[in-house]
Design a protein around this motif. Structure first.
Motif, short mmCIF file in Angstrom:
data_model
loop_
_atom_site.label_atom_id
_atom_site.label_comp_id
_atom_site.label_asym_id
_atom_site.label_seq_id
_atom_site.Cartn_x
_atom_site.Cartn_y
_atom_site.Cartn_z
N ALA A 177 1.69 6.88 -6.58
CA ALA A 177 0.61 7.88 -6.94
C ALA A 177 0.99 9.47 -6.56
O ALA A 177 0.57 10.10 -7.48
CB ALA A 177 -0.60 7.56 -5.82
N LYS A 237 2.45 1.86 -3.39
CA LYS A 237 1.30 2.32 -4.16
C LYS A 237 1.11 3.77 -4.10
O LYS A 237 0.98 4.50 -5.20
CB LYS A 237 0.16 1.27 -4.18
CG LYS A 237 0.23 0.04 -4.77
CD LYS A 237 -1.12 -0.73 -4.66
CE LYS A 237 -1.09 -1.96 -5.29
NZ LYS A 237 -2.01 -3.01 -5.11
N MET A 265 -6.87 11.61 -2.37
CA MET A 265 -7.18 10.09 -2.15
C MET A 265 -6.88 9.66 -0.58
O MET A 265 -7.06 8.87 0.07
CB MET A 265 -6.14 8.91 -2.96
CG MET A 265 -6.37 9.05 -4.23
SD MET A 265 -7.81 8.84 -5.08
CE MET A 265 -8.35 10.06 -5.50
N GLY A 266 -6.56 10.68 0.20
CA GLY A 266 -6.00 10.91 1.38
C GLY A 266 -4.80 10.39 1.79
O GLY A 266 -4.34 10.12 2.85
N ILE A 267 -3.92 10.44 0.67
CA ILE A 267 -2.51 10.17 1.04
C ILE A 267 -1.68 11.25 1.76
O ILE A 267 -1.78 12.35 1.18
CB ILE A 267 -1.71 9.58 -0.23
CG1 ILE A 267 -2.35 8.58 -0.69
CG2 ILE A 267 -0.17 9.55 -0.27
CD1 ILE A 267 -2.13 8.12 -2.02
N ALA A 303 -9.83 3.63 -1.88
CA ALA A 303 -9.99 3.19 -0.59
C ALA A 303 -8.77 3.39 0.36
O ALA A 303 -8.73 2.79 1.40
CB ALA A 303 -10.44 1.84 -0.54
N PHE A 304 -7.75 4.27 0.19
CA PHE A 304 -6.63 4.39 0.91
C PHE A 304 -6.80 4.73 2.32
O PHE A 304 -5.82 4.04 2.89
CB PHE A 304 -5.54 5.62 0.23
CG PHE A 304 -4.41 5.68 0.81
CD1 PHE A 304 -3.16 4.87 0.38
CD2 PHE A 304 -4.11 6.43 1.96
CE1 PHE A 304 -1.92 4.87 0.93
CE2 PHE A 304 -2.84 6.61 2.54
CZ PHE A 304 -1.91 5.88 1.95
N GLN A 351 -8.30 1.13 -5.70
CA GLN A 351 -8.01 0.73 -4.34
C GLN A 351 -7.11 1.96 -3.54
O GLN A 351 -7.50 2.38 -2.57
CB GLN A 351 -6.67 -0.31 -4.47
CG GLN A 351 -7.40 -1.75 -4.62
CD GLN A 351 -6.04 -2.95 -5.08
OE1 GLN A 351 -5.08 -2.39 -5.47
NE2 GLN A 351 -6.65 -4.01 -5.35
N LEU A 352 -6.38 2.73 -4.39
CA LEU A 352 -6.10 4.11 -4.19
C LEU A 352 -7.31 4.98 -3.42
O LEU A 352 -7.11 5.94 -2.50
CB LEU A 352 -5.32 4.88 -4.90
CG LEU A 352 -4.00 4.24 -5.18
CD1 LEU A 352 -3.42 4.97 -6.48
CD2 LEU A 352 -3.02 4.87 -4.09
N LYS A 401 0.63 -1.33 0.05
CA LYS A 401 0.11 -0.16 0.01
C LYS A 401 0.93 1.58 0.18
O LYS A 401 0.55 2.22 -0.81
CB LYS A 401 -0.88 -0.04 1.21
CG LYS A 401 -2.06 0.73 1.08
CD LYS A 401 -3.03 0.51 2.38
CE LYS A 401 -4.12 1.55 2.28
NZ LYS A 401 -5.04 1.50 3.40
N ARG A 454 -9.19 3.53 4.10
CA ARG A 454 -9.91 2.66 4.79
C ARG A 454 -9.08 1.50 5.04
O ARG A 454 -8.18 1.07 4.59
CB ARG A 454 -11.27 2.44 4.20
CG ARG A 454 -11.92 3.53 3.93
CD ARG A 454 -13.04 3.28 2.78
NE ARG A 454 -13.97 2.19 3.03
CZ ARG A 454 -14.54 1.54 2.12
NH1 ARG A 454 -14.77 1.97 0.85
NH2 ARG A 454 -15.35 0.47 2.66
#
Lengths: 292, 234
Positions: A170, A166, A181-183, B101-102, B98-99, A163, B104
């Motif tokens: 991103a 990834k 995306m909350g990153i 849902a990062f 999937q990103l 994760k 979660r």
């Protein structure tokens, strides 16, 4: 034939080290769009840390390696937080100059502490030589190649499958969209710096095991060559750094043996110029086509 | 639910947003319409935390989110589908989702939502292994919306979802937006395509060079002469 194979092995050996360092340049560039010129100095700091752990404190090799890796990873993160993060929205040129300044700062600090005289790096790799087809492969070369390839595979799996990996990809592609995306972009940049610096620490130990004289300026030449390797492969592209590293190492070693032992650096950097002429964004760069 | 008070945003020396206030109630579809350069996207970026306003406040469910970082706002289920979709071109359709849902961790729920997104956008399911950059514009819009749905939005902000799409696709996208709203998500829609936006909006605000000039229900605005002249082509 034996000479050729021997030189090829030397080239692969130094190429593997360039590749490990180039990975740090390329990952940091991909994520922070910054050429971290202080990256070469991390190699130097790694070599000195290892030297202190073993020669001064007499620590066991494995523990020394772990300390070295952790120290360099931490240093990478601290450099980013202190020097680069405040400039996140500044122009690229300010960042570049800051990176060069950081590089000189580290060189000078280490010169003050350890003097400019070279120190002898302790022998940490104790693997015996192996003879294959009349060519002697040194223990150093075996360990270097094995460790480098192992780390490359781990890094590749990490970036593609996890994760965190990834999220790094991103951020590298579109940091604004990644935030949506909350990153956490700052955290991702820190992780990238720590991974790059940890790889540089390992590269430093491997390099100093093959060339066991260390001084505060050793990082600049290796650093600039690894950076060249990253650009040849295509900066920001992870497999490009590996390819560029090996190409550069092999060219360097073969031109040392067959062309000139003095001109080899010129030949190495000519490779860069040729690459830039024919494939300006590097060997593995793809033309991005985006539909709108 | 979302309240924007006296928002002022600068881009360097340029005053992009002068003094904008509006609010969105739970369950509504709100449209923000205006010409190119009116400042629509700037407001969206300010709400999502990508740029910080000079003054004014943005309140989400009574909490001030003006100074909160963009990635933290996502955790409050305020999700944006950005202008030009901005899918991650070098990652596959599935990786993009999937990103989404990062933030979660509930694997079972994520898998369920993934099925829900594939059910809503069957085209994405057909292409789940394809790189997002190779999708058509309409498919990319679907992917960007699916990706946003994976973050479990309570408020979904859509910035120019119709941009560059064929009329038939625009209609499809807008009917999906309506569906998403019906299933309980509040929607803030930013559009140059005023006609389509006003048709599905409960209320709308018209933005002109950094100020809100007109407001009313979607129906009122679509029948107003002034709006017809300026935005609906006579």
């Amino acid at each position: 034939m034996e000479l050729f194979l021997m030189q090829l092995l030397n080239g692969i050996n130094i190429g593997a080290i360039y590749a490990l360092i180039a990975l740090g340049y390329t990952m940091v560039y991909g994520i922070a769009k910054l050429i971290n010129f202080a990256h070469g100095e991390i190699i130097m700091v790694g070599s000195y840390t290892m030297f202190i752990c073993i020669a001064t404190f007499d620590l066991p090799v494995v523990l020394s390696i772990i300390i070295t890796i952790l120290a360099c990873a931490l240093l990478g993160v601290v450099i980013e937080k202190l020097a680069y993060k405040p400039l996140r929205n500044a122009s690229r040129i300010s960042l570049l100059i800051t990176a060069i300044g950081m590089s000189y700062l580290l060189q000078s600090v280490f010169q003050l502490i350890f003097s400019a005289n070279s120190k002898t790096f302790p022998q940490v790799i104790n693997v015996s030589n192996v003879e294959i087809f009349n060519v002697t492969v040194s223990g150093n070369q075996i360990v270097t190649l094995f460790v480098a390839i192992f780390l490359m595979i781990v890094l590749d799996l990490f970036v593609r499958k996890t994760k965190t990996g990834k999220s790094m990809r991103a951020v590298s592609e579109d940091s604004g969209a990644a935030q949506l995306m909350g990153i956490n972009v700052n955290r991702t940049i820190s992780i990238t710096f720590s991974i790059g610096s940890a790889l540089a620490a390992v590269a430093g130990i491997l390099y100093s095991s093959s060339y066991p004289l260390i001084n505060p300026f050793m990082g600049s030449t290796i650093g600039i060559k690894a950076f060249t390797a990253a650009v040849i492969g295509g900066i920001g592209i992870i497999p490009g750094a590996v390819l560029g590293g090996f190409i550069l190492g092999i060219i360097e070693s073969l031109s040392k043996a067959y062309i000139s032992s003095q001109l080899y650096d010129a030949i190495v950097f000519s490779t860069l110029i040729l690459t830039l002429v024919f494939k300006p964004s590097g060997l593995l760069a793809k033309h991005k086509k985006e539909k709108v | 639910m979302l309240k924007v008070n006296n928002l002022k945003v600068n881009y360097g020396m340029i005053e992009a947003i002068k003094d904008v206030s509006f609010e969105i109630n739970q369950g509504e579809i709100i449209a923000l319409i205006g010409a190119n350069g009116a400042g629509k996207t700037t407001i969206m970026h300010a709400i999502s935390g990508l740029i910080k306003p000079v003054s004014g406040s943005i309140m989400l469910n009574g909490q001030d989110i003006t100074k909160i970082q963009a990635h933290e706002i996502v955790r409050k289920h305020l999700i944006q589908v950005p202008e030009r979709r901005r899918v991650f071109a070098s990652q596959s359709v599935e990786e993009n989702l999937q990103l989404g849902a990062f933030t979660r961790k509930d694997k079972v729920e994520i898998a369920k939502d993934m099925e829900m997104v594939y059910a809503r956008f069957p085209r994405l399911k057909e292409r789940y292994k394809q790189l997002a950059g190779t999708l058509s514009g309409g498919e990319q819009q679907m992917l960007a919306m699916g990706r946003a749905l994976m973050s479990k939005p309570e408020i979904l902000i859509l910035d120019e979802p119709s941009m560059g799409l064929a009329p038939l696709l625009v209609a499809e996208i807008f009917s999906i937006i309506k569906d998403i709203n019906k299933s309980g998500t509040t929607v803030l829609l930013v559009e140059q395509n005023a006609k389509m936006a006003l048709k599905i909006a409960d209320r709308a605000y018209v933005l002109e060079t950094g100020n809100i000039v007109v407001t009313g229900t979607g129906e009122e605005l679509i029948n107003s002469d002034e709006i017809k002249k300026a935005y609906l082509g006579g």
